[in-house]
Write a protein that holds these residues in place. Structure first.
Motif, PDB file in Angstrom:
ATOM      1  N   ILE A   1      33.729  43.340  43.909  1.00  0.00           N
ATOM      2  CA  ILE A   1      34.866  43.740  44.739  1.00  0.00           C
ATOM      3  C   ILE A   1      36.132  43.037  44.256  1.00  0.00           C
ATOM      4  CG2 ILE A   1      35.869  43.551  47.057  1.00  0.00           C
ATOM      5  CD1 ILE A   1      32.988  44.008  48.151  1.00  0.00           C
ATOM      6  N   SER A   2      36.034  41.752  43.988  1.00  0.00           N
ATOM      7  CA  SER A   2      37.196  40.998  43.503  1.00  0.00           C
ATOM      8  C   SER A   2      37.717  41.581  42.195  1.00  0.00           C
ATOM      9  CB  SER A   2      36.838  39.522  43.297  1.00  0.00           C
ATOM     10  OG  SER A   2      36.651  38.885  44.529  1.00  0.00           O
ATOM     11  N   ARG A   3      36.797  41.944  41.296  1.00  0.00           N
ATOM     12  CA  ARG A   3      37.211  42.534  40.017  1.00  0.00           C
ATOM     13  C   ARG A   3      37.895  43.880  40.230  1.00  0.00           C
ATOM     14  NH1 ARG A   3      32.218  40.451  38.482  1.00  0.00           N
ATOM     15  NH2 ARG A   3      31.229  42.480  38.706  1.00  0.00           N
ATOM     16  N   LYS A   4      37.364  44.704  41.131  1.00  0.00           N
ATOM     17  CA  LYS A   4      37.980  46.007  41.395  1.00  0.00           C
ATOM     18  C   LYS A   4      39.366  45.836  42.002  1.00  0.00           C
ATOM     19  CE  LYS A   4      34.129  49.026  41.330  1.00  0.00           C
ATOM     20  NZ  LYS A   4      32.981  49.507  42.057  1.00  0.00           N
ATOM     21  N   LEU A   5      39.500  44.892  42.919  1.00  0.00           N
ATOM     22  CA  LEU A   5      40.811  44.636  43.510  1.00  0.00           C
ATOM     23  C   LEU A   5      41.799  44.188  42.442  1.00  0.00           C
ATOM     24  CD1 LEU A   5      39.722  42.823  46.799  1.00  0.00           C
ATOM     25  CD2 LEU A   5      40.729  45.108  46.615  1.00  0.00           C
ATOM     26  N   LEU A   6      41.362  43.293  41.575  1.00  0.00           N
ATOM     27  CA  LEU A   6      42.219  42.818  40.495  1.00  0.00           C
ATOM     28  C   LEU A   6      42.648  43.974  39.599  1.00  0.00           C
ATOM     29  CD1 LEU A   6      43.469  40.265  39.313  1.00  0.00           C
ATOM     30  CD2 LEU A   6      41.410  39.981  37.940  1.00  0.00           C
ATOM     31  N   GLY A   7      41.723  44.895  39.325  1.00  0.00           N
ATOM     32  CA  GLY A   7      42.045  46.076  38.528  1.00  0.00           C
ATOM     33  C   GLY A   7      43.078  46.976  39.183  1.00  0.00           C
ATOM     34  N   LEU A   8      43.191  46.889  40.507  1.00  0.00           N
ATOM     35  CA  LEU A   8      44.187  47.663  41.253  1.00  0.00           C
ATOM     36  C   LEU A   8      45.505  46.905  41.405  1.00  0.00           C
ATOM     37  CD1 LEU A   8      41.914  48.980  44.146  1.00  0.00           C
ATOM     38  CD2 LEU A   8      42.850  50.327  42.249  1.00  0.00           C
ATOM     39  N   GLY A   9      45.540  45.676  40.862  1.00  0.00           N
ATOM     40  CA  GLY A   9      46.740  44.863  41.013  1.00  0.00           C
ATOM     41  C   GLY A   9      46.794  44.138  42.343  1.00  0.00           C
ATOM     42  N   LEU A  10      45.615  43.909  42.941  1.00  0.00           N
ATOM     43  CA  LEU A  10      45.518  43.242  44.238  1.00  0.00           C
ATOM     44  C   LEU A  10      44.706  41.968  44.127  1.00  0.00           C
ATOM     45  CD1 LEU A  10      44.618  46.374  46.421  1.00  0.00           C
ATOM     46  CD2 LEU A  10      46.888  45.396  46.037  1.00  0.00           C
ATOM     47  N   ALA A  11      45.006  41.030  44.991  1.00  0.00           N
ATOM     48  CA  ALA A  11      44.230  39.794  45.091  1.00  0.00           C
ATOM     49  C   ALA A  11      43.924  39.574  46.568  1.00  0.00           C
ATOM     50  CB  ALA A  11      45.011  38.624  44.514  1.00  0.00           C
ATOM     51  N   HIS A  12      43.173  38.519  46.870  1.00  0.00           N
ATOM     52  CA  HIS A  12      42.774  38.286  48.259  1.00  0.00           C
ATOM     53  C   HIS A  12      42.874  36.817  48.625  1.00  0.00           C
ATOM     54  CE1 HIS A  12      38.916  36.958  46.540  1.00  0.00           C
ATOM     55  NE2 HIS A  12      38.956  38.068  45.826  1.00  0.00           N
ATOM     56  N   LEU A  13      43.077  36.612  49.921  1.00  0.00           N
ATOM     57  CA  LEU A  13      43.044  35.286  50.542  1.00  0.00           C
ATOM     58  C   LEU A  13      41.851  35.257  51.462  1.00  0.00           C
ATOM     59  CD1 LEU A  13      46.690  34.505  51.703  1.00  0.00           C
ATOM     60  CD2 LEU A  13      45.332  33.238  50.060  1.00  0.00           C
ATOM     61  N   ALA A  14      41.054  34.328  51.414  1.00  0.00           N
ATOM     62  CA  ALA A  14      40.959  33.115  50.618  1.00  0.00           C
ATOM     63  C   ALA A  14      40.425  33.452  49.225  1.00  0.00           C
ATOM     64  CB  ALA A  14      40.029  32.119  51.306  1.00  0.00           C
ATOM     65  N   GLU A  15      40.321  32.410  48.431  1.00  0.00           N
ATOM     66  CA  GLU A  15      39.897  32.606  47.044  1.00  0.00           C
ATOM     67  C   GLU A  15      38.530  33.275  46.962  1.00  0.00           C
ATOM     68  OE1 GLU A  15      39.174  29.906  43.082  1.00  0.00           O
ATOM     69  OE2 GLU A  15      40.478  29.145  44.662  1.00  0.00           O
ATOM     70  N   ASP A  16      37.619  32.907  47.871  1.00  0.00           N
ATOM     71  CA  ASP A  16      36.284  33.519  47.913  1.00  0.00           C
ATOM     72  C   ASP A  16      36.226  34.532  49.050  1.00  0.00           C
ATOM     73  OD1 ASP A  16      35.304  31.905  45.827  1.00  0.00           O
ATOM     74  OD2 ASP A  16      34.852  30.284  47.235  1.00  0.00           O
ATOM     75  N   LEU A  17      35.773  35.729  48.740  1.00  0.00           N
ATOM     76  CA  LEU A  17      35.622  36.745  49.778  1.00  0.00           C
ATOM     77  C   LEU A  17      34.541  36.320  50.768  1.00  0.00           C
ATOM     78  CD1 LEU A  17      35.738  40.047  47.693  1.00  0.00           C
ATOM     79  CD2 LEU A  17      37.435  39.250  49.348  1.00  0.00           C
TER      80      LEU A  17
END
Length: 136
Positions: free
Chosen positions: A56-72
């Motif tokens: 999920i983190s990789r897919k979000l990064l591919g969309l130009g998105l990141a998340h808080l906190a560092e770990d989902l």
């Protein structure tokens, strides 16, 4: 087991695709809180194990998105904040979470010296003046 299936069927997934999620983040000013069950649904996964969350983190990064906190989060009932990379919010988050105090200092300075900050300061000063007038 049947109760868990019934409970899952009651959930309404907000995003039908990764692209729809990306558009929702953009529509939210580049920041959006989402439930982990929505991300699990988009990933088409049964559980939010370590590999699913990494994907999920990789897919979000591919969309130009990141998340808080560092770990989902590992529980689907928890929420996570998504944000668009390359935005002022991302610069502040990166500065605060990073190891480099020079980058943090520069990002916070940009935030404090932006035109929006100047407008907020002016409004705050006017509000203080009005409060003094009303209190006297």
């Amino acid at each position: 087991m049947a109760a868990a299936v019934e409970a899952e069927q009651e959930w309404e997934y907000k995003y039908k695709s990764w692209e729809a999620l990306k558009k929702a983040v953009d529509a939210g000013g580049g920041v959006l809180r989402v439930m982990m069950w929505d991300l699990r649904f988009l990933e088409d996964a049964g559980r939010l194990g370590v590999h699913v969350r990494a994907s999920i983190s990789r897919k979000l990064l591919g969309l130009g998105l990141a998340h808080l906190a560092e770990d989902l989060p590992s529980y689907q009932e928890q929420s996570v904040v998504l944000y668009r990379l390359g935005t002022p919010a991302a610069a502040v988050i990166d500065a605060i979470s990073g190891d480099g105090t020079e980058e943090a200092e520069a990002a916070l300075r940009r935030l404090n010296t932006s035109r929006d900050s100047e407008k907020l300061q002016a409004v705050t000063e006017k509000f203080a003046e009005l409060r003094e007038i009303l209190e006297s």
